[in-house]
Design a protein around this motif. Structure first.
Motif, short mmCIF file in Angstrom:
data_model
loop_
_atom_site.label_atom_id
_atom_site.label_comp_id
_atom_site.label_asym_id
_atom_site.label_seq_id
_atom_site.Cartn_x
_atom_site.Cartn_y
_atom_site.Cartn_z
N PHE A 194 0.44 -1.08 0.00
CA PHE A 194 0.04 0.38 0.21
C PHE A 194 0.77 1.19 0.38
CE2 PHE A 194 -1.85 -3.45 2.30
CZ PHE A 194 -3.06 -3.12 1.95
N SER A 206 -5.59 6.30 -3.46
CA SER A 206 -7.42 6.63 -2.92
C SER A 206 -7.49 7.91 -2.55
CB SER A 206 -7.40 5.36 -1.28
OG SER A 206 -7.14 4.50 -1.98
N GLU A 246 -10.58 8.10 -6.14
CA GLU A 246 -11.16 7.05 -6.57
C GLU A 246 -11.69 7.43 -7.32
OE1 GLU A 246 -12.69 5.29 -2.32
OE2 GLU A 246 -10.50 3.73 -2.79
N SER A 267 -9.78 6.80 -10.23
CA SER A 267 -8.77 5.78 -10.90
C SER A 267 -9.16 4.64 -12.20
CB SER A 267 -9.06 5.08 -9.84
OG SER A 267 -10.22 4.38 -10.13
N THR A 300 -2.50 4.52 -0.43
CA THR A 300 -3.26 4.02 -1.21
C THR A 300 -4.24 3.37 -0.07
OG1 THR A 300 -1.48 3.64 -2.36
CG2 THR A 300 -3.30 1.67 -2.17
N ASN A 332 -6.54 -3.17 -3.71
CA ASN A 332 -5.04 -2.51 -4.16
C ASN A 332 -4.00 -3.38 -4.06
OD1 ASN A 332 -6.73 -0.02 -4.36
ND2 ASN A 332 -6.29 0.15 -2.22
N GLN A 374 -3.59 -5.62 -6.52
CA GLN A 374 -3.31 -4.63 -7.88
C GLN A 374 -1.45 -4.43 -8.02
OE1 GLN A 374 -5.25 -0.48 -8.11
NE2 GLN A 374 -4.54 -0.43 -10.35
N THR A 375 -0.83 -4.10 -6.44
CA THR A 375 0.49 -3.35 -6.70
C THR A 375 1.14 -5.12 -6.53
OG1 THR A 375 -0.45 -2.13 -4.29
CG2 THR A 375 1.40 -3.03 -4.54
#
Lengths: 133, 442
Positions: free
Chosen positions: B42, B93, B383, B386, B414, B420, B423-424
């Protein structure tokens, strides 16, 4: 117990020495993990953790262990490289790191350089630490 | 954890203490690891600008400026407005924006902050539609034309064009509307500026009675089709002066030389600093043309291109909202109208952008911080931006009075959500893939 008295306490010094050794093991494991991560994705982990600072902390710990070890008259035995059970793991790890850093070479070139490097380092180790034998 | 130095014996009391401390050490170590994993999964990113040190390298906020694009001298706003950009990858975020004012600054009662997301160059103002490029041959079925010095010059007849060496197949059929994109010019009686020749295996372009050689066939093909040039023999070179300067690739072409990637534009080469920057700017690896040092050598090397660098002149954007194409020229975004014109310029993948990012904004009201003197901040949700394309967050602050800023900080956060983290991890996987693909290509 006063701090000065505690610092001169033999048992405290021994416990500290053991703790520093434990810390060294954790530091080395962390350092190896960082090296591995950096090998796979250069610059990614070093953006979060400074390898230079990590190395300095490692050397500071080694220095503290050496000084305390001398004070406690703890001798460092020269363990044989052949008898060390962890040696195959170290060799494989070194092989992977070296091989990974030379992926741009042809496979046969990569293997040749990696194996030669490991053999040369092994011979250096032998000649530096076991020359009298 | 296995006990090392097991041969060093401690008294029972100290052994107990040692065991407790050992567990504590392990807990601290695990806490550090967990914290590191959290920071990686994050991520948060901080950008700063120190208005007292305008040229400092640590200034990571891009070009703070007034609404009329003038730079902000000594942190003083001139029109109660401040625009600035931050370039980064990833979906964050929210962001915390903090202004620290100088002691002698007026204190704003209210201030509003807006943020948009796209590519920096896609935020450029819209210019007039661009015409066909130099040397292009066009026909509307009745007349035959060549684009020369930016204007559309007619041939007296097809026969006159054929007498000069052009063939009918070289002329691209266009509509009347497309033809009007270039203003009309004088009749062509001889070879006009922009005419392309193929002499031997080399390509040349005529300009002011001088022939300019293309540095390579790849350079020519990045601009024109192979059949656009009139084939001549070597004796033809005696009719004109031959320039020492060579012509390069189409503006916006991506080339690789050794381990480096360069974006070429207007006689300058921009080395891309990392594969992440390349991807963040929306470029495609398929468009990279391997080049020689001779080809890249005719360009003047510039500072490295980072994520904060806007796309260069010649870059083509495709707005995925309404399928419109734009080309970047002189800090403007020029529309490409009509399929023929798009084909005329588009020789690689366009950068996919989204014009919704120009309209969609997120806002927050700046509030005075009670704990820190002369400090104003607000949290802005990101957000809702995004799903937009682009690596640039463009902020616009609107104050009720002119102020003098000492420092500007923008912190992107984040949220700790499973999505998330996934996604990372996916980004890390992509980066590893790129890294190993690059290694194998070298």
């Amino acid at each position: 117990m006063k701090i000065s008295k505690l610092l001169t306490n033999h048992q405290f010094q021994l416990a500290t020495y053991k703790l520093l050794n434990d810390l060294l093991l954790l530091q080395l494991l962390f350092f190896a993990a960082m090296l591995f991560a950096e090998g796979i994705l250069p610059g990614f982990m070093s953006a979060y953790v400074s390898l230079a600072k990590l190395s300095l902390l490692l050397f500071a710990n080694l220095l503290a262990i050496t000084i305390l070890g001398k004070k406690l008259s703890i001798s460092f035995g020269r363990g044989s490289i052949h008898k060390n059970k962890l040696m195959p793991i170290f060799v494989v790890f070194a092989f992977l790191l070296l091989g990974n850093s030379m992926l741009r070479f042809e496979l046969w070139e990569n293997l040749l350089i990696t194996v030669s490097t490991i053999v040369i380092f092994f011979l250096f180790y032998q000649s530096i630490f076991f020359s009298k034998e | 954890m296995q006990e090392i130095n097991g041969n060093i014996q401690l008294q029972p009391l100290w052994r107990k203490r040692y065991n407790v401390l050992r567990i504590l050490l392990l807990c601290i170590f695990l806490f550090i690891i967990a914290n590191l994993v959290y920071v990686v999964l994050f991520p948060s990113l901080t950008f700063n600008y120190f208005f007292r040190l305008e040229n400092a390298l640590k200034n990571t906020v891009s070009s703070p400026r007034s609404s009329n694009q003038n730079s902000i001298a000594e942190g003083k706003t001139a029109d109660k407005k401040l625009l600035f950009d931050t370039a980064l990858t990833g979906n964050f975020s929210d962001a915390t924006i903090n202004f620290t004012l100088e002691k002698d600054s007026a204190k704003p009662e209210s201030a509003k902050l807006k943020v948009r997301r796209s590519y920096q160059a896609f935020f450029y103002p819209l210019g007039n539609p661009i015409g066909f490029k130099e040397g292009t041959l066009l026909t509307d079925g009745e007349g035959y034309f060549q684009i020369s010095d930016g204007v559309r010059r007619p041939f007296t007849s097809l026969q006159a064009a054929q007498n000069l060496g052009f063939t009918k197949s070289m002329f691209v059929s266009v509509t009347q509307e497309e033809l009007q994109l270039n203003p009309g010019g004088e009749m062509i009686t001889n070879y006009a500026n922009g005419t392309l020749f193929k002499i031997g295996n080399e390509f040349y372009q005529l300009n002011n009675e001088t022939l300019y050689q293309f540095v390579s066939n790849n350079a020519f093909l990045s601009r024109y089709e192979d059949n656009q040039a009139i084939v001549k023999d070597a004796n033809f070179l005696n009719n004109f002066n031959l320039s020492q300067d060579q012509l390069g690739f189409a503006d916006g072409t991506i080339v690789s030389l050794g381990n480096s990637i360069f974006i070429l534009s207007e006689g300058r080469s921009y080395p891309v600093d990392t594969p992440e920057t390349f991807q963040a700017l929306g470029y495609s690896w398929e468009d990279v043309i391997p080049a020689s040092s001779e080809e890249v050598g005719i360009y003047k090397k510039q500072k490295v291109m980072t994520q904060a660098t806007p796309h260069v002149s010649g870059t083509i954007f495709l707005d995925q909202k309404d399928d419109k194409y734009y080309i970047v020229r002189n800090n403007q975004k020029l529309p490409l109208i009509g399929n023929r014109l798009i084909q005329n310029y588009l020789h690689s993948h366009p950068i996919i952008a989204d014009s919704r990012g120009l309209e969609k904004v997120s806002t927050c009201d700046l509030k005075k911080n009670t704990l820190v003197l002369r400090s104003y901040s607000c949290d802005i949700a990101l957000e809702n931006l995004s799903d937009l394309k682009g690596n640039d967050y463009q902020f616009a602050a609107d104050f009720d009075t002119n102020i003098r800023i000492e420092q500007l900080d923008v912190m992107f956060h984040t949220a700790p959500k499973l999505e998330n983290a996934r996604q990372t991890l996916s980004q890390i996987k992509t980066l590893i893939k790129i890294n190993y693909q690059n290694k194998q290509q070298q």
